[in-house]
Design a protein around this motif. Structure first.
Motif, PDB file in Angstrom:
ATOM      1  N   TRP A 345     -29.897 -24.096  12.112  1.00  0.00           N
ATOM      2  CA  TRP A 345     -31.099 -23.525  11.516  1.00  0.00           C
ATOM      3  C   TRP A 345     -31.336 -22.110  12.048  1.00  0.00           C
ATOM      4  N   ILE A 346     -31.804 -21.232  11.170  1.00  0.00           N
ATOM      5  CA  ILE A 346     -32.134 -19.852  11.523  1.00  0.00           C
ATOM      6  C   ILE A 346     -33.641 -19.677  11.361  1.00  0.00           C
ATOM      7  N   GLU A 347     -34.321 -19.366  12.452  1.00  0.00           N
ATOM      8  CA  GLU A 347     -35.779 -19.267  12.463  1.00  0.00           C
ATOM      9  C   GLU A 347     -36.207 -17.818  12.691  1.00  0.00           C
ATOM     10  N   PRO A 348     -37.204 -17.321  11.929  1.00  0.00           N
ATOM     11  CA  PRO A 348     -37.727 -15.971  12.210  1.00  0.00           C
ATOM     12  C   PRO A 348     -38.285 -15.903  13.629  1.00  0.00           C
ATOM     13  N   ALA A 349     -37.877 -14.891  14.382  1.00  0.00           N
ATOM     14  CA  ALA A 349     -38.350 -14.765  15.764  1.00  0.00           C
ATOM     15  C   ALA A 349     -39.859 -14.569  15.806  1.00  0.00           C
ATOM     16  N   CYS A 350     -40.387 -13.801  14.870  1.00  0.00           N
ATOM     17  CA  CYS A 350     -41.830 -13.578  14.770  1.00  0.00           C
ATOM     18  C   CYS A 350     -42.318 -14.221  13.477  1.00  0.00           C
ATOM     19  N   SER A 351     -43.027 -15.322  13.605  1.00  0.00           N
ATOM     20  CA  SER A 351     -43.488 -16.025  12.405  1.00  0.00           C
ATOM     21  C   SER A 351     -44.503 -15.214  11.618  1.00  0.00           C
ATOM     22  N   PHE A 352     -45.090 -14.174  12.257  1.00  0.00           N
ATOM     23  CA  PHE A 352     -46.075 -13.329  11.584  1.00  0.00           C
ATOM     24  C   PHE A 352     -45.410 -12.204  10.785  1.00  0.00           C
ATOM     25  N   SER A 353     -44.096 -12.041  10.937  1.00  0.00           N
ATOM     26  CA  SER A 353     -43.393 -10.889  10.370  1.00  0.00           C
ATOM     27  C   SER A 353     -42.678 -11.250   9.073  1.00  0.00           C
ATOM     28  N   GLN A 354     -43.021 -10.574   7.984  1.00  0.00           N
ATOM     29  CA  GLN A 354     -42.344 -10.790   6.716  1.00  0.00           C
ATOM     30  C   GLN A 354     -40.901 -10.316   6.784  1.00  0.00           C
ATOM     31  N   LYS A 355     -40.654  -9.244   7.525  1.00  0.00           N
ATOM     32  CA  LYS A 355     -39.288  -8.739   7.658  1.00  0.00           C
ATOM     33  C   LYS A 355     -38.399  -9.744   8.388  1.00  0.00           C
ATOM     34  N   ASP A 356     -38.936 -10.404   9.405  1.00  0.00           N
ATOM     35  CA  ASP A 356     -38.155 -11.416  10.115  1.00  0.00           C
ATOM     36  C   ASP A 356     -37.841 -12.598   9.202  1.00  0.00           C
ATOM     37  N   LYS A 357     -38.781 -12.956   8.330  1.00  0.00           N
ATOM     38  CA  LYS A 357     -38.534 -14.047   7.383  1.00  0.00           C
ATOM     39  C   LYS A 357     -37.422 -13.672   6.408  1.00  0.00           C
ATOM     40  N   GLU A 358     -37.404 -12.427   5.970  1.00  0.00           N
ATOM     41  CA  GLU A 358     -36.347 -11.968   5.064  1.00  0.00           C
ATOM     42  C   GLU A 358     -34.991 -11.971   5.765  1.00  0.00           C
ATOM     43  N   VAL A 359     -34.975 -11.558   7.029  1.00  0.00           N
ATOM     44  CA  VAL A 359     -33.731 -11.559   7.803  1.00  0.00           C
ATOM     45  C   VAL A 359     -33.212 -12.984   7.967  1.00  0.00           C
ATOM     46  N   ALA A 360     -34.109 -13.922   8.290  1.00  0.00           N
ATOM     47  CA  ALA A 360     -33.701 -15.314   8.477  1.00  0.00           C
ATOM     48  C   ALA A 360     -33.106 -15.885   7.196  1.00  0.00           C
ATOM     49  N   GLU A 361     -33.724 -15.585   6.066  1.00  0.00           N
ATOM     50  CA  GLU A 361     -33.205 -16.085   4.788  1.00  0.00           C
ATOM     51  C   GLU A 361     -31.841 -15.479   4.483  1.00  0.00           C
ATOM     52  N   ARG A 362     -31.654 -14.215   4.815  1.00  0.00           N
ATOM     53  CA  ARG A 362     -30.361 -13.566   4.586  1.00  0.00           C
ATOM     54  C   ARG A 362     -29.259 -14.232   5.407  1.00  0.00           C
ATOM     55  N   VAL A 363     -29.552 -14.518   6.669  1.00  0.00           N
ATOM     56  CA  VAL A 363     -28.549 -15.149   7.530  1.00  0.00           C
ATOM     57  C   VAL A 363     -28.233 -16.561   7.039  1.00  0.00           C
ATOM     58  N   LEU A 364     -29.244 -17.309   6.596  1.00  0.00           N
ATOM     59  CA  LEU A 364     -29.011 -18.660   6.071  1.00  0.00           C
ATOM     60  C   LEU A 364     -28.095 -18.621   4.849  1.00  0.00           C
ATOM     61  N   GLU A 365     -28.299 -17.643   3.982  1.00  0.00           N
ATOM     62  CA  GLU A 365     -27.459 -17.544   2.786  1.00  0.00           C
ATOM     63  C   GLU A 365     -26.020 -17.191   3.151  1.00  0.00           C
ATOM     64  N   PHE A 366     -25.850 -16.324   4.154  1.00  0.00           N
ATOM     65  CA  PHE A 366     -24.494 -15.970   4.582  1.00  0.00           C
ATOM     66  C   PHE A 366     -23.830 -17.119   5.336  1.00  0.00           C
ATOM     67  N   ASP A 367     -24.602 -17.849   6.148  1.00  0.00           N
ATOM     68  CA  ASP A 367     -24.029 -18.925   6.959  1.00  0.00           C
ATOM     69  C   ASP A 367     -23.785 -20.201   6.155  1.00  0.00           C
ATOM     70  N   ILE A 368     -24.741 -20.565   5.305  1.00  0.00           N
ATOM     71  CA  ILE A 368     -24.671 -21.839   4.584  1.00  0.00           C
ATOM     72  C   ILE A 368     -24.418 -21.636   3.096  1.00  0.00           C
ATOM     73  N   GLY A 369     -25.189 -20.716   2.496  1.00  0.00           N
ATOM     74  CA  GLY A 369     -25.113 -20.533   1.053  1.00  0.00           C
ATOM     75  C   GLY A 369     -23.776 -20.037   0.547  1.00  0.00           C
ATOM     76  N   TRP A 370     -23.017 -19.377   1.404  1.00  0.00           N
ATOM     77  CA  TRP A 370     -21.709 -18.834   1.008  1.00  0.00           C
ATOM     78  C   TRP A 370     -20.841 -19.917   0.353  1.00  0.00           C
ATOM     79  N   LEU A 371     -20.811 -21.108   0.951  1.00  0.00           N
ATOM     80  CA  LEU A 371     -20.057 -22.221   0.374  1.00  0.00           C
ATOM     81  C   LEU A 371     -20.940 -23.153  -0.445  1.00  0.00           C
ATOM     82  N   ALA A 372     -22.202 -23.286  -0.032  1.00  0.00           N
ATOM     83  CA  ALA A 372     -23.065 -24.278  -0.675  1.00  0.00           C
ATOM     84  C   ALA A 372     -23.506 -23.857  -2.071  1.00  0.00           C
TER      85      ALA A 372
END
Length: 623
Positions: A345-372
């Motif tokens: 799981w990839i969690e935003p370091a700052c839950s208050f930060s929209q940019k951190d949420k976008e970064v976390a989603e990007r990493v999830l797509e590269f780590d999991i979504g690439w094949l899924a």
């Protein structure tokens, strides 16, 4: 720790705190270690001065944090001390050293890079750790801490570091004219913490009682099946003579070859002990991989381990049978085939930060979504990946044809994932060593998290989150957690960390099933033994013997209960699928030894019979 080290540590604290604390809180005089080292510099107090100084404080005011001028000290003045964020230890020492005073933490915090703006995740997690340490000192150690003050309110000039670091809860743009104060993530975190007066237990983190559905697949995963490649009497066609009188060894007879019997998978006796271990754990499923390094020891086809290759042909035959099953028998018998995904799981370091949420989603797509995404989703790679790579002028990601998309999309029967830990990500670049320039992401961890000896974070709720993310992305598909485990100290008699890990992660899987409605069909713990996965196994391995660890018994109890039974939870309603046999494991793992012992007993009886026969015959001849 030696007595010398203890004295040096005490001396260090005397010079830092005792200089003022001992005269005020103890006896009105300086510490003996200071007086002996600085006798010519320290003044001597008269008895009346000592009485005047002693007790002139209502509480112990403590400032604790990074000593930014620490590196400027002369080496001999450091007494081999190092900076440490262990606030709890210091509070306990002050409590014992100075007669249990009330302690007010009047200054405490950390720092981040001067380039970091409002998402100061590093500072926030240090703040969290310090306040947790304070709470532990109060609740567990009985230290009388009466207040806490974070340092500092806003960014400023930090002595010899100048503007190269920031320590404020509020961000200040030093180049602007108006110097507007903007709250950082740490300020929002601290505000929430004050509202809660600490860290109240969250309902979602409380253990859940309940069971998984009947037919739930309980399993163990391992890197590969252990295969003994030594030729047996069935697979070795050579003829041998036993040199009983001299070397005591078998001597191969050149030019003589016996009839070769077709080898079978059961010839590999090393499989039997592993099956016995699986029976002992009470699991119903076993997941393993092929050990290609064993098949091709040199990494190419110049040297092929034919014995092992034959064994894996048995496995390949099984795989081919499944493919045939998939093509011709699926409709009638409902066979299942899929692909296993690595899904931490990839969690935003700052839950208050929209940019951190976008970064976390990007990493999830590269780590999991690439094949899924191609298989379980649209038939194509994630849109996030394509947009990001186009932005980076990287056009290496291929495009599928319409026919290829139709073939790829939906080529599964269930979703399988391996999950071990959770990683925090931040968009602010704080630590260049852990910064991913390819994805523009800073990886970090919460320093309050529990870690394994190899520094893998134990974050049970991450499993529940990744299962929910999978369901959100790819729908209500059947899911299996096909690998989940942690390393532990191999020298520890009790593998307490693994026991805690397994119970906590399985409980989060139960929450995903019961509370979130995730279509979870199975769970596989990693791994079976230390032989193939050192420090990860349920069994220790030494000298061809497997010894169960306490975590194995704990996992077996969870399997037997099909979850977590409580006082109000009904017993297991699922029919038993096996019969417990404590003796079976012994006989399965020692079958060869038992056969040999039986042979010795038989030979002994025959020898006695022959001795008795010939001795009786000799007496008759004598008569």
């Amino acid at each position: 720790m030696t007595d010398h080290n203890i004295r040096e540590c005490q001396k260090s604290l005397d010079f830092v705190l005792g200089w003022f604390a001992k005269p005020i809180f103890i006896d009105g005089d300086y510490p003996e270690s200071m007086k002996s080292n600085l006798s010519s510099l320290l003044p001597d107090f008269t008895e009346s001065e000592k009485k005047f100084i002693k007790g002139t404080a209502d509480f112990f005011a403590l400032s604790f944090g990074p000593t930014l001028s620490f590196q400027l000290l002369d080496p001999h003045m450091k007494f081999h001390q190092l900076e440490s964020p262990s606030l709890r230890q210091l509070l306990s020492w002050i409590d014992l050293e100075y007669n249990h005073p009330q302690i007010f933490i009047v200054e405490n915090g950390w720092f981040v890079s001067g380039t970091t703006k409002r998402d100061d995740a590093k500072y926030m997690y240090y703040l969290k750790k310090f306040i947790m340490e304070t709470l532990k000192a109060i609740r567990l150690d009985g230290v009388d801490v009466i207040g806490y003050t974070a340092w500092s309110l806003m960014d400023g000039f930090e002595w010899h570091r100048g503007y190269s670091i920031r320590r404020g809860l509020f961000y200040v743009d030093f180049l602007s004219q108006d110097k507007v104060l903007l709250p950082k993530s740490s300020a929002l975190f601290y505000q929430k913490l004050i509202e809660n007066n600490g860290f109240p237990p969250l309902p979602e983190n409380q253990p859940l009682e309940g069971t998984f559905p009947c037919g739930f697949a309980w399993g163990v995963a391992d890197n590969y099946i252990q295969v003994d490649t030594t030729l047996s009497q069935f697979t070795d066609p050579n003829i041998y003579l036993w040199d009983v009188h001299h070397s005591k060894r078998l001597i191969k007879v050149d030019g003589v070859v016996g009839k070769r019997r077709k080898p079978y998978c059961v010839d590999f006796s090393a499989i039997r002990p592993q099956i016995a271990l699986l029976r002992e754990v009470h699991v119903t499923h076993f997941r393993f991989s092929l050990d290609w390094a064993l098949i091709l020891p040199l990494g190419n086809q110049t040297q092929v381990n034919r014995t092992v290759l034959h064994f894996y042909r048995c496995v390949i035959t099984h795989a081919l049978a499944w493919r045939l099953y998939d093509e011709k028998f699926r409709a009638a018998q409902k066979g299942k085939i899929s692909i296993a995904l690595q899904a931490d799981w990839i969690e935003p370091a700052c839950s208050f930060s929209q940019k951190d949420k976008e970064v976390a989603e990007r990493v999830l797509e590269f780590d999991i979504g690439w094949l899924a995404e191609p298989i379980f989703g649209s038939g194509d790679y994630p849109r996030v990946m394509r947009d990001w790579l186009n932005q980076k002028n990287n056009f290496l990601l291929p495009y599928f044809t319409e026919d290829e998309e139709k073939i790829i999309r939906g080529s599964f029967d269930f979703l399988a994932l391996s999950h071990y830990t959770t990683i925090l990500v931040d968009w602010e670049k704080e630590d260049p060593i852990k910064y991913n320039d390819y994805l523009d992401v800073q990886e970090m961890t919460d320093i309050t998290w529990l870690n394994s000896p190899s520094q893998v974070a134990v974050v049970p709720w991450g499993l529940r989150k990744v299962l929910n993310w999978m369901r959100f992305k790819y729908g209500d598909v059947p899911m299996y957690v096909t690998a989940n485990g942690i390393d532990d100290d191999p020298h520890a008699e009790q593998d307490a960390l693994r026991t805690y890990y397994v119970e906590s992660y399985v409980n989060e899987a139960l929450k995903a099933y019961v509370l979130d409605g995730i279509n979870l069909r199975g769970y596989f713990a990693y791994s079976l033994s230390d032989r193939s996965a050192p420090k990860f196994g349920f069994y220790r391995y030494a000298v061809n013997q497997f010894e169960p660890k306490p975590s194995m018994r704990h996992y077996r109890k969870i399997v037997d209960n099909n979850g977590f039974l409580g006082s109000e939870t009904q017993g297991r309603l699922c029919p038993e699928e096996y019969t417990v046999c404590t003796e079976c494991s012994f006989f399965h793992t020692r079958k060869s030894l038992l056969i040999f012992l039986a042979f010795l007993v038989f030979a002994f009886i025959i020898s006695l019979s022959l001795i008795f026969y010939y001795s009786k015959k000799g007496r008759r001849s004598y008569k």
